[in-house]
Scaffold this motif. Structure first.
Motif, short mmCIF file in Angstrom:
data_model
loop_
_atom_site.label_atom_id
_atom_site.label_comp_id
_atom_site.label_asym_id
_atom_site.label_seq_id
_atom_site.Cartn_x
_atom_site.Cartn_y
_atom_site.Cartn_z
N PRO A 1 0.94 -1.16 0.02
CA PRO A 1 -0.05 -0.02 0.04
C PRO A 1 0.77 1.31 -0.05
O PRO A 1 1.82 1.38 0.60
N ASN A 2 0.26 2.34 -0.54
CA ASN A 2 1.07 3.56 -0.68
C ASN A 2 0.49 4.26 0.50
O ASN A 2 -0.54 4.94 0.54
N ARG A 3 1.19 4.37 1.74
CA ARG A 3 0.83 4.83 2.96
C ARG A 3 0.79 6.14 2.79
O ARG A 3 0.03 6.99 3.61
N ALA A 4 1.64 7.02 1.97
CA ALA A 4 1.57 8.43 2.13
C ALA A 4 0.22 8.91 1.35
O ALA A 4 -0.57 9.77 1.93
N ALA A 5 -0.24 8.36 0.14
CA ALA A 5 -1.76 8.65 -0.36
C ALA A 5 -2.77 8.36 0.72
O ALA A 5 -3.63 8.95 0.98
N LEU A 6 -2.68 7.19 1.28
CA LEU A 6 -3.63 6.85 2.27
C LEU A 6 -3.68 8.00 3.43
O LEU A 6 -4.87 8.27 3.76
N THR A 7 -2.58 8.22 3.86
CA THR A 7 -2.58 9.32 4.90
C THR A 7 -3.16 10.51 4.47
O THR A 7 -3.89 11.24 4.96
N ILE A 8 -2.76 11.05 3.12
CA ILE A 8 -3.37 12.38 2.71
C ILE A 8 -4.96 12.33 2.72
O ILE A 8 -5.59 13.08 3.07
N MET A 9 -5.53 10.97 1.96
CA MET A 9 -7.13 11.03 2.14
C MET A 9 -7.61 10.90 3.38
O MET A 9 -8.53 11.68 3.46
N THR A 10 -6.96 10.08 4.26
CA THR A 10 -7.72 10.00 5.71
C THR A 10 -7.70 11.26 6.47
O THR A 10 -8.42 11.58 7.21
N ARG A 11 -6.49 12.02 6.27
CA ARG A 11 -6.42 13.38 6.79
C ARG A 11 -7.47 14.27 6.49
O ARG A 11 -7.92 15.08 7.24
N ASN A 12 -7.85 14.08 5.31
CA ASN A 12 -8.98 15.15 4.52
C ASN A 12 -10.43 14.66 5.03
O ASN A 12 -11.34 15.48 4.75
N SER A 13 -10.41 13.75 5.53
CA SER A 13 -11.80 13.09 5.95
C SER A 13 -12.20 13.40 7.28
O SER A 13 -11.19 13.17 8.36
N ARG A 14 -13.47 13.78 7.59
CA ARG A 14 -13.89 13.95 9.07
C ARG A 14 -14.23 12.63 9.61
O ARG A 14 -14.29 12.48 10.89
#
Length: 611
Positions: free
Chosen positions: A157-170
């Motif tokens: 998994p691309n952890r950086a991309a997942l971190t960006i997406m989850t950081r933008n989610s409530r």
């Protein structure tokens, strides 16, 4: 290509359906968010290496945007691709909360197919909880846009991309859990398909793919399209508000040209569709030759089957695409919006198009189509729980389907296959809410020889101060009736007597107040005065029609105890005779309901006619 073994075709077709269902089951059992796990607002699909959808139980997004940005030759086993960008999805994604994952299937070191899943997730950022701001004026207000990316690379998994997406989610935990469930389920589906190719060989399996699609093409041409008279047929319908401007008619028009001798016997022309809205009801459908819309609209054609049983047997896969040509107006309409036009409430357009196609086919076939239905809207509550943590309760509530030439409409159905409302027990245990009623909305179905299906009647008491949200159409206009059938009742919401609009993000609700939601009823089919009086009495006993509705809408006079009413035959005969005398010589082919002239100031389109 060689002729496929018919026995093997059955095996492959059954395997594809089984794998699709297994992928969806795995997602439902392992996802975290209520919208995916409980409401089941997601779909899986299987596509061949030519990007054609092979399965027909569910609709799905498209593989085209992934292959456009990542050539097949550069894909690897264990890769997972992700996107949700509306304008870079080739028409397969309608709004940003719809997240899509795609996994390539390998055989002999080469890509031979794709497994895909996409669903509506709780939150991907944007101006309001749920990422569907009703007053959005650009897509930048609606959440995080992700063009096709390689989310997993060879199983990592691309952890950086997942971190960006989850950081933008409530709702970061739910989003992470849902994505993990969808990626893992699609990887599992890819392994199942690899086993199929290993067992029978690539050539034999791909021959079966061709046979499956060819069967659909031939079946639709022979059994369904042959029932539509040649000629040009026109119908339009309307979204009623866009969240920014005052309510007005936003037209979606279809001109249907039928030529059975043509290679593509159906031409669907959207010319006449209104300019793109300032608010978020636009749908970017004019990509990849409209291939997504072709598969989205084609299920309506199944209503032309000889029997309901035959209709239920017909799946919609890529085999319908060669039969349809789509013609879009120039850029800048509801169906051809220009970036960055907002799209989060595009359900007002894409779901209305199902009804527009049904309406134009009803005109072409003398009414042998269901009356109108509008069976999706998002309602919800958001606030802060007793522990101080924010929460979001959102569900997709269905409504009644339209009456049909052979039967009443269905009650409280969801146009998204297998989707459902949030269970009461789950809602009350998870959020500071109490569901005090969940039943049928009496009299909501359009009166007719075949009555429209009923919508929901749901009462929610809020236990802590919170905000109500709604993304709903048909709050002014009604689902129209066909062949003398009457329109159904529109969507309504009241909070302690205060009426709410269909599009609202944060209407305040005080602790102890009750939200009362009534969803739309489907239109009726045929004159309600022709419905057998005993059937009307049975509707009253079942709580679907009131005594007053029986008298006023059906001309049926009842007497006796409320729980066991009986038909007064003499009074009914007199009343029906009086009501018939008030009917025009030729009853309305389409009844749009009282909200239509009030909104439009009349009938703006000449094709709204009398037969």
């Amino acid at each position: 290509m060689t002729a496929a073994d018919p026995v093997l075709v059955e095996i492959v077709e059954g395997t594809l359906a089984s794998v699709e269902r297994e992928v969806e089951t795995a997602i439902a059992r392992t996802a975290r968010s209520p919208m995916i796990r409980d409401a089941h607002d997601f779909r899986a699909g299987i596509h061949d290496v030519r990007l054609r959808k092979l399965t027909g139980r569910s609709y799905s997004a498209l593989v085209q945007p992934v292959v456009r940005d990542f050539p097949v030759a550069e894909m690897n086993p264990g890769d997972v691709f992700f996107h949700n960008d509306v304008y870079l999805s080739e028409g397969g994604i309608g709004h940003l909360p719809d997240l899509c994952v795609t996994v390539p299937v390998f055989h002999g070191g080469e890509v031979v197919a794709f497994v895909q899943a996409f669903g509506h997730h709780d939150d991907i950022g944007g101006a309001c909880p749920g990422s569907m701001p009703s007053g959005a004026r650009s897509v930048f207000e609606e959440g995080l846009m992700v063009p096709p990316i390689r989310l997993w690379d060879r199983g990592v998994p691309n952890r950086a991309a997942l971190t960006i997406m989850t950081r933008n989610s409530r709702t970061p935990d739910s989003l992470a859990g849902d994505l993990d469930a969808e990626c893992s389920a699609c990887l599992m589906g890819a392994r199942r398909l690899e086993e199929l190719f290993d067992r029978y060989g690539r050539e034999a399996v791909e021959d079966c793919f061709e046979a499956i699609l060819a069967k659909t093409t031939e079946t639709f041409r022979r059994e369904l399209l042959a029932r539509i008279p040649e000629g040009v047929h026109v119908w339009e319908d309307y979204a009623e508000h866009d969240g920014v401007d005052a309510p007005r008619l936003h037209a979606q028009r279809i001109t249907l040209t039928v030529d059975h001798s043509a290679d593509r016997p159906l031409v669907i022309d959207f010319t006449g569709t209104s300019p793109q809205a300032r608010g978020p009801i636009n749908h970017a459908g004019d990509y990849a030759d409209g291939v997504f819309l072709k598969k989205w609209l084609a299920p309506i054609l199944r209503n032309l089957a000889e029997t309901p049983e035959r209709m239920a047997e017909l799946d919609v896969n890529e085999g319908v695409v060669p039969l349809i040509e789509m013609r879009f107006p120039a850029k800048g309409t509801l169906l051809t919006p220009v970036f960055p036009a907002p799209t989060n409430a595009r359900t007002f357009v894409i779901l209305r198009l199902l009804g527009v196609l049904a309406g134009v086919l009803a005109k072409a076939t003398g009414g042998r189509m269901p009356a109108d239905q509008e069976t999706i809207r998002y309602t919800g509550v958001h606030g802060t729980g007793a522990d101080g943590a924010p929460y979001l309760m959102r569900e997709v509530l269905g409504g009644g389907s339209g009456g049909r030439w052979y039967a009443d409409g269905e009650d409280t159905i969801h146009v998204v296959p297998d989707s459902r409302n949030i269970p009461v027990e789950f809602a009350e245990s998870r959020w500071p809410l109490r569901v005090e009623r969940l039943g049928l909305a009496v009299d909501s179905g359009g009166p007719g020889l075949h009555r429209g299906g009923l919508g929901y009647d749901k009462h929610i008491r809020v236990l802590r101060d919170a905000s109500f949200m709604s993304v709903a159409d048909r709050s002014i206009l009604s689902c129209w009736g066909v062949n003398g059938g009457r329109a159904g009742r529109p969507f309504t919401v009241e909070i302690e007597g205060r009426p709410m609009e269909g599009l609202v993000d944060d209407a305040p609700v005080r602790a102890g107040e009750v939200i009362r939601i009534r969803t739309t009823g489907g239109g009726g089919w045929g004159c309600p005065l022709d419905r057998p009086a005993e059937a009307v009495a049975a509707d009253v006993r079942d709580g679907k029609v009131s005594v007053e509705g029986a008298r006023d809408d059906y001309g049926v006079v009842l007497h006796g105890p409320p729980g066991d009413p009986r038909v007064d035959a003499g009074a009914t005969e007199l009343r029906r005779a009086g009501l018939r005398a008030l009917l025009p010589e030729k009853g309305p082919f389409f009844d749009r309901g009282p909200g239509f002239p009030a909104l439009s100031g009349g009938l703006p389109y000449a094709e709204v006619d009398l037969l």
